[in-house]
Write a protein that holds these residues in place. Structure first.
Motif, PDB file in Angstrom:
ATOM      1  N   ASN A 172       0.786  -1.240   0.000  1.00  0.00           N
ATOM      2  CA  ASN A 172       0.000   0.000   0.000  1.00  0.00           C
ATOM      3  C   ASN A 172       0.816   1.288   0.000  1.00  0.00           C
ATOM      4  N   GLY A 202       2.330   2.304  -2.467  1.00  0.00           N
ATOM      5  CA  GLY A 202       2.092   2.883  -3.798  1.00  0.00           C
ATOM      6  C   GLY A 202       3.085   2.389  -4.840  1.00  0.00           C
ATOM      7  N   LYS A 203       3.627   1.196  -4.627  1.00  0.00           N
ATOM      8  CA  LYS A 203       4.640   0.664  -5.553  1.00  0.00           C
ATOM      9  C   LYS A 203       4.061   0.429  -6.950  1.00  0.00           C
ATOM     10  N   SER A 204       2.918  -0.272  -7.001  1.00  0.00           N
ATOM     11  CA  SER A 204       2.340  -0.544  -8.328  1.00  0.00           C
ATOM     12  C   SER A 204       1.875   0.743  -8.981  1.00  0.00           C
ATOM     13  N   SER A 205       1.316   1.660  -8.178  1.00  0.00           N
ATOM     14  CA  SER A 205       0.861   2.929  -8.755  1.00  0.00           C
ATOM     15  C   SER A 205       2.040   3.671  -9.381  1.00  0.00           C
ATOM     16  N   ASP A 227       0.350  14.474  -2.304  1.00  0.00           N
ATOM     17  CA  ASP A 227      -0.927  15.165  -2.538  1.00  0.00           C
ATOM     18  C   ASP A 227      -1.802  15.164  -1.281  1.00  0.00           C
ATOM     19  N   SER A 242       4.088  12.329  -5.993  1.00  0.00           N
ATOM     20  CA  SER A 242       2.784  11.671  -5.923  1.00  0.00           C
ATOM     21  C   SER A 242       2.562  10.838  -7.168  1.00  0.00           C
ATOM     22  N   ALA A 243       2.446   9.536  -6.956  1.00  0.00           N
ATOM     23  CA  ALA A 243       2.188   8.644  -8.091  1.00  0.00           C
ATOM     24  C   ALA A 243       0.792   8.936  -8.644  1.00  0.00           C
TER      25      ALA A 243
HETATM   26  P1  GDP Z   1       1.463  -1.136  -3.384  1.00  0.00           P
HETATM   27  O1  GDP Z   1       0.820  -2.143  -2.533  1.00  0.00           O
HETATM   28  O2  GDP Z   1       2.703  -0.588  -2.745  1.00  0.00           O
HETATM   29  O3  GDP Z   1       1.719  -1.594  -4.772  1.00  0.00           O
HETATM   30  O4  GDP Z   1       0.475   0.130  -3.443  1.00  0.00           O
HETATM   31  P2  GDP Z   1      -0.586   0.515  -4.576  1.00  0.00           P
HETATM   32  O5  GDP Z   1       0.084   1.129  -5.725  1.00  0.00           O
HETATM   33  O6  GDP Z   1      -1.496  -0.606  -4.812  1.00  0.00           O
HETATM   34  O7  GDP Z   1      -1.338   1.688  -3.832  1.00  0.00           O
HETATM   35  C1  GDP Z   1      -2.015   1.514  -2.578  1.00  0.00           C
HETATM   36  C2  GDP Z   1      -3.094   2.571  -2.425  1.00  0.00           C
HETATM   37  O8  GDP Z   1      -2.514   3.865  -2.357  1.00  0.00           O
HETATM   38  C3  GDP Z   1      -4.029   2.607  -3.605  1.00  0.00           C
HETATM   39  O9  GDP Z   1      -5.344   2.855  -3.114  1.00  0.00           O
HETATM   40  C4  GDP Z   1      -3.570   3.802  -4.412  1.00  0.00           C
HETATM   41  O10 GDP Z   1      -4.590   4.398  -5.165  1.00  0.00           O
HETATM   42  C5  GDP Z   1      -3.047   4.718  -3.345  1.00  0.00           C
HETATM   43  N1  GDP Z   1      -2.008   5.619  -3.836  1.00  0.00           N
HETATM   44  C6  GDP Z   1      -0.885   5.276  -4.510  1.00  0.00           C
HETATM   45  N2  GDP Z   1      -0.157   6.373  -4.789  1.00  0.00           N
HETATM   46  C7  GDP Z   1      -0.829   7.441  -4.274  1.00  0.00           C
HETATM   47  C8  GDP Z   1      -0.591   8.856  -4.229  1.00  0.00           C
HETATM   48  O11 GDP Z   1       0.401   9.391  -4.721  1.00  0.00           O
HETATM   49  N3  GDP Z   1      -1.523   9.624  -3.601  1.00  0.00           N
HETATM   50  C9  GDP Z   1      -2.635   9.084  -3.049  1.00  0.00           C
HETATM   51  N4  GDP Z   1      -3.498   9.922  -2.459  1.00  0.00           N
HETATM   52  N5  GDP Z   1      -2.897   7.767  -3.068  1.00  0.00           N
HETATM   53  C10 GDP Z   1      -2.016   6.943  -3.661  1.00  0.00           C
END
Ligand code: GDP
Length: 447
Positions: free
Chosen positions: A225, A227-230, A331, A351-352
């Motif tokens: 969570n 934000g790695k995939s994002s 953000d 911010s991704a």
């Molecule tokens: P991962 O588990 O590290 O791959 O994380 P994800 O990319 O799945 O992101 C986890 C959550 O964080 C998701 O609900 C995304 O939409 C949110 N998220 C990712 N990047 C950002 C960001 O820059 N700003 C905000 N507000 N939310 C983010």
């Protein structure tokens, strides 16, 4: 050089195409060209020819080009037949050429002959394969520079300086009564130091050359969570990237290949690095660690709310791997994007989601990929070259220590000789059949 037999291969990739090229090299080429054209071909001239079978039936009509030795790719007589790119036609032509005295070439055999005939040195021959395999614009440009001798010239210059130094030291050994004084001469130490500095610079450039040729391997790590995939998606989307699945990805490590401003990035999204008693998660962590050990760069993704806690993850990274800390989700608290250097880490706030600060990350990745300052003249290199240069560095260090501590000329000269040998392996001045076999067999047939 002993007379070799004549080899032939289709030089264009397998499959159908507008044009297919058959390449022939060796002593039988002049006679073979006359047979196919019905007269003696003009050197380096495109002749329109009907390629005929043994019984006179036309197999195809195309261009015939004749390059007499030594002004050819291999340095031997070379013939190129440009026919229609049909695998069937090309196979018939290959059989015809073999009936006229050629044999099918092994992988890399044309380039191997070019090397053995002194047309290319070994690093240049490897650059041919790297140019063909280039996965990005930067890789292709760098490989072309190596092919044109940018890397080899640097190696050659070092080799000459090393040879001069060795001659100096060996001359001193020949006059034992003056040896001590001679080897104590600060000019020798200065020469050796200059050589080591030049070598260190070349080693850094060769390491960059490997990254340019192979692309940058980035391991993305961080809490679920964060934000790695994002981030991976944002990078890919912002560049309208070609994102491909890499075969062999596991459930624990997702890998994507992205073209970013002409460089190739392999991004591996790894499982978290938390300590865990769970067997499945332990296996995931083991794979994440293995991924990190292969990576050129670790991208630790955190967010403003967890940045301090995630610092612990930094300690879990292998010490030798370069790292960038990304504080994501700016953000949420309205912070501005920025870049900061803290100790050995670069920190980026971005911010991704909104894309703010992504340009900072792209610059950082490009810098690590070898496209930072001074990249305009960058050349490609291989791990083999870097390992050889590291051995050279070790021998020069040993030579410097020996000279400083004991003034033992014989020992220093031996280190210099070994350094010279390791350096010569790059361009192929010193090689073994095993090394040549390993290098050229990885080429494609027809290269
Ligand atoms: P991962 O588990 O590290 O791959 O994380 P994800 O990319 O799945 O992101 C986890 C959550 O964080 C998701 O609900 C995304 O939409 C949110 N998220 C990712 N990047 C950002 C960001 O820059 N700003 C905000 N507000 N939310 C983010």
């Amino acid at each position: 050089m002993s007379a070799r037999d004549t080899i032939a291969a289709v030089a264009t990739p397998p499959g159908a195409g507008g044009v297919g090229v058959l390449r022939v090299s060796g002593p039988a080429v002049p006679a073979l060209a006359r047979d196919l054209l019905g007269r003696t071909p003009q050197p380096r001239h495109a002749h329109l020819a009907a390629f005929r079978d043994a019984d006179g039936a036309v197999l195809d009509r195309g261009l015939l080009l004749y390059f007499p030795a030594p002004r050819s790719y291999t340095g031997e007589h070379v013939l190129e037949l440009h026919a229609h790119g049909s695998p069937v036609v090309l196979d018939l032509l290959l059989r015809r050429v073999c009936a006229l005295g050629a044999r099918p070439a092994r992988a890399g055999e044309f380039s191997e002959r070019a090397f053995l005939n002194g047309k290319l040195d070994l690093a240049q021959a490897e650059a041919v394969a790297d140019l063909i395999a280039a996965g990005s614009e930067a890789a292709a440009r760098a490989a072309l520079r190596s092919l044109e001798g940018a890397f080899s010239t640097r190696v050659q210059t070092l080799l000459e300086a090393l040879t001069r130094l060795r001659v100096h030291v060996e001359a001193a050994i020949d006059f034992p009564e003056e040896e001590i004084d001679f080897l104590a001469d600060p000019a020798i130490a200065a020469q050796l130091e200059a050589l080591r500095a030049d070598l260190a610079a070349l080693l850094a450039e060769a390491r960059r050359g490997v990254r340019l040729a192979d692309g940058l391997h980035v391991a993305i790590v961080g809490r679920p969570n964060a934000g790695k995939s994002s981030l991976l998606n944002a990078l890919a989307a912002s560049e309208r990237a070609i994102v491909t699945d890499v075969p062999g990805t596991t459930r624990d490590v997702l890998r994507e290949r992205v073209q970013l401003d002409g460089i190739e990035l392999t991004l591996a999204d790894t499982a978290g690095l938390r300590d865990s008693g769970d067997a499945v998660e332990r296996e995931g962590m083991r794979r994440a660690r293995a991924e990190l050990e292969r990576a050129d760069l670790a991208l630790l993704v955190s967010d403003a709310a967890h940045a301090e806690a995630d610092l612990a993850l930094l300690a879990a990274l292998p010490p030798e791997v370069a790292r960038v800390v990304v504080v994501n989700k700016i953000d949420l608290d309205g912070a501005a994007s920025r870049r900061e250097t803290r100790g050995r880490e670069v920190w980026l706030w971005l911010s991704a989601l909104t894309g703010a600060g992504l340009d900072l990350l792209r610059e950082e990745l490009k810098r690590h990929a070898g496209l930072g300052e001074g990249a305009a003249g960058a050349f490609s290199a291989r791990t083999r070259h870097v390992l050889a240069l590291e051995r050279v560095a070790a021998h020069l260090e040993a030579a410097a220590l020996t000279l400083a501590a004991t003034r033992a000329g014989e020992l220093a000269a031996e280190e210099l000789r070994q350094a010279q040998r390791a350096l010569g392996e790059i361009t192929g001045e010193f090689t073994s059949d095993d090394l040549l076999g390993a290098i050229f067999s990885s080429f494609c047939i027809g290269k």
